[in-house]
Design a protein around this motif. Sequence first.
Motif, PDB file in Angstrom:
ATOM      1  N   LEU A   1      80.432  18.118 111.083  1.00 22.83           N
ATOM      2  CA  LEU A   1      79.327  17.811 111.990  1.00 22.83           C
ATOM      3  C   LEU A   1      78.053  18.589 111.673  1.00 22.83           C
ATOM      4  O   LEU A   1      76.972  18.210 112.130  1.00 22.83           O
ATOM      5  CB  LEU A   1      79.723  18.127 113.444  1.00 22.83           C
ATOM      6  N   LEU A   2      78.173  19.686 110.933  1.00 29.24           N
ATOM      7  CA  LEU A   2      77.039  20.586 110.741  1.00 29.24           C
ATOM      8  C   LEU A   2      75.814  19.851 110.218  1.00 29.24           C
ATOM      9  O   LEU A   2      75.870  19.116 109.239  1.00 29.24           O
ATOM     10  CB  LEU A   2      77.411  21.708 109.762  1.00 29.24           C
ATOM     11  N   GLY A   3      74.692  20.078 110.907  1.00 27.06           N
ATOM     12  CA  GLY A   3      73.435  19.469 110.498  1.00 27.06           C
ATOM     13  C   GLY A   3      73.206  18.075 111.037  1.00 27.06           C
ATOM     14  O   GLY A   3      72.093  17.556 110.955  1.00 27.06           O
ATOM     15  N   LYS A   4      74.255  17.457 111.592  1.00 27.22           N
ATOM     16  CA  LYS A   4      74.110  16.107 112.142  1.00 27.22           C
ATOM     17  C   LYS A   4      73.584  16.177 113.580  1.00 27.22           C
ATOM     18  O   LYS A   4      73.870  17.137 114.311  1.00 27.22           O
ATOM     19  CB  LYS A   4      75.446  15.358 112.129  1.00 27.22           C
TER      20      LYS A   4
ATOM     21  N   SER B   1      74.587  13.339 118.783  1.00 35.13           N
ATOM     22  CA  SER B   1      74.368  12.180 119.643  1.00 35.13           C
ATOM     23  C   SER B   1      75.680  11.440 119.879  1.00 35.13           C
ATOM     24  O   SER B   1      76.694  11.695 119.218  1.00 35.13           O
ATOM     25  CB  SER B   1      73.358  11.223 118.994  1.00 35.13           C
ATOM     26  N   SER B   2      75.646  10.503 120.814  1.00 34.23           N
ATOM     27  CA  SER B   2      76.838   9.719 121.132  1.00 34.23           C
ATOM     28  C   SER B   2      77.260   8.838 119.960  1.00 34.23           C
ATOM     29  O   SER B   2      78.404   8.393 119.890  1.00 34.23           O
ATOM     30  CB  SER B   2      76.581   8.852 122.373  1.00 34.23           C
TER      31      SER B   2
ATOM     32  N   PHE C   1      74.465  21.463 124.519  1.00 29.55           N
ATOM     33  CA  PHE C   1      73.116  21.206 124.010  1.00 29.55           C
ATOM     34  C   PHE C   1      72.233  20.565 125.086  1.00 29.55           C
ATOM     35  O   PHE C   1      71.095  20.989 125.319  1.00 29.55           O
ATOM     36  CB  PHE C   1      73.194  20.311 122.774  1.00 29.55           C
ATOM     37  N   LYS C   2      72.748  19.543 125.756  1.00 27.12           N
ATOM     38  CA  LYS C   2      71.962  18.844 126.778  1.00 27.12           C
ATOM     39  C   LYS C   2      71.628  19.754 127.950  1.00 27.12           C
ATOM     40  O   LYS C   2      70.552  19.661 128.545  1.00 27.12           O
ATOM     41  CB  LYS C   2      72.726  17.616 127.288  1.00 27.12           C
TER      42      LYS C   2
ATOM     43  N   ALA D   1      71.961  21.694 113.945  1.00 27.78           N
ATOM     44  CA  ALA D   1      71.770  20.298 114.349  1.00 27.78           C
ATOM     45  C   ALA D   1      70.297  20.022 114.642  1.00 27.78           C
ATOM     46  O   ALA D   1      69.760  18.982 114.249  1.00 27.78           O
ATOM     47  CB  ALA D   1      72.625  19.990 115.568  1.00 27.78           C
ATOM     48  N   SER D   2      69.633  20.960 115.330  1.00 25.04           N
ATOM     49  CA  SER D   2      68.226  20.778 115.687  1.00 25.04           C
ATOM     50  C   SER D   2      67.335  20.726 114.458  1.00 25.04           C
ATOM     51  O   SER D   2      66.332  19.996 114.428  1.00 25.04           O
ATOM     52  CB  SER D   2      67.768  21.917 116.603  1.00 25.04           C
TER      53      SER D   2
END
Length: 357
Positions: free
Chosen positions: A112-115, A118-119, A150-151, A185-186
């Motif tokens: 997942l790193l860097g992605k 999102s849903s 995050f949210k 991710a950001s």
Amino acid sequence: MSASCIVTQPVIIDFDVFSLWLKGNAVDEAVKQRLVSREQGLITAKSQPQTDQKLIIADTLDCYRLFNAIEEKCLKNPSSLANQVMFDLLPDVQNKLIQEYYSFDKVFVRELLGKKLSSRLRKDIEEIGEKVKVSPRSCRRQLDNFRRVFKTVEDIDGSLPGNIQSQFLLSDDLTKLYVNIIFMASNKFETGKKRLHYISFDTFMECCNEIIENWTVGSYRDDIEIDKTFIQDLRDLKSMTNDNMEQHRSILLAKLSGKMTEDSLRLIGSHFKALMRATLTIATGLIHSKEWKDIFNSMVEKIIEVIKHIHISREQCELLLNTFSETAGDVEAFIECLLSLFKGPCAMFNSITTAVK
């Protein structure tokens, strides 16, 4: 018709079963694993296997109902756990539930790193889970946890680590990992290219630590934002001359003299300009978003490949890069912001090169 009921006060949590639940095992799968464990270590000559099996099935069902209820009522909002009255849980049990619920599988998160969190990632869960041998249920829980954190904190003012801890009550170590994952991710760092596949989750976390500590305004103590002035100042590296590089080369080799063989020093000397130019190329390009996102790929392609040609051990590589950073301060042309440049990437290069096989 008869029925039996056991009520415990406070609520007792079987963390072995909780671990099976977190891993995404269905009830029947969890029962099988519990029976195997029992057969391997707990059955005696006087045991009644059939009765034991019925009890384990009933107990597992009860545990799963309890975990599902605690998840919905409390674990998705950990700050409410201490004040709720539905489940009488001791403080240390509450803490352990939270830390384990928000733990994750590094092999899964590496994907997942860097992605963007999102849903849309949910549609790839089964494929990723199969690849890294983590159940889809567990993958969904982990992804949902990252997205929830995050949210929750993205619009709250103040320290990112502080906000995560106040809202989710995570440990210092786990908070730092969540901060790093959210930061990557950001910034949409590229981690999926083929030449980066060998780099582990832990290595990326070490690299991320260096970026946050050396290249951000607040570091881990405040709101984590890239120091834009620092990145803009790196453009001044374009003015570096061959004389500056030669001065740095001479100082570096003098500091390494006696610590490495003559052959190693000769190879370092002959590859020094390539190493320096690669570093400067990366640095001066970081002002552009594409180059910033591609920093890890650039390091491996332009820095690690040069180091491989020097043919030194990992320990010698660490010595070289640390000395490379330290001696930059002895070169008159290097202004203060440039010294921070070398401190950050050299530590990152150390992390990445130790992962090179």
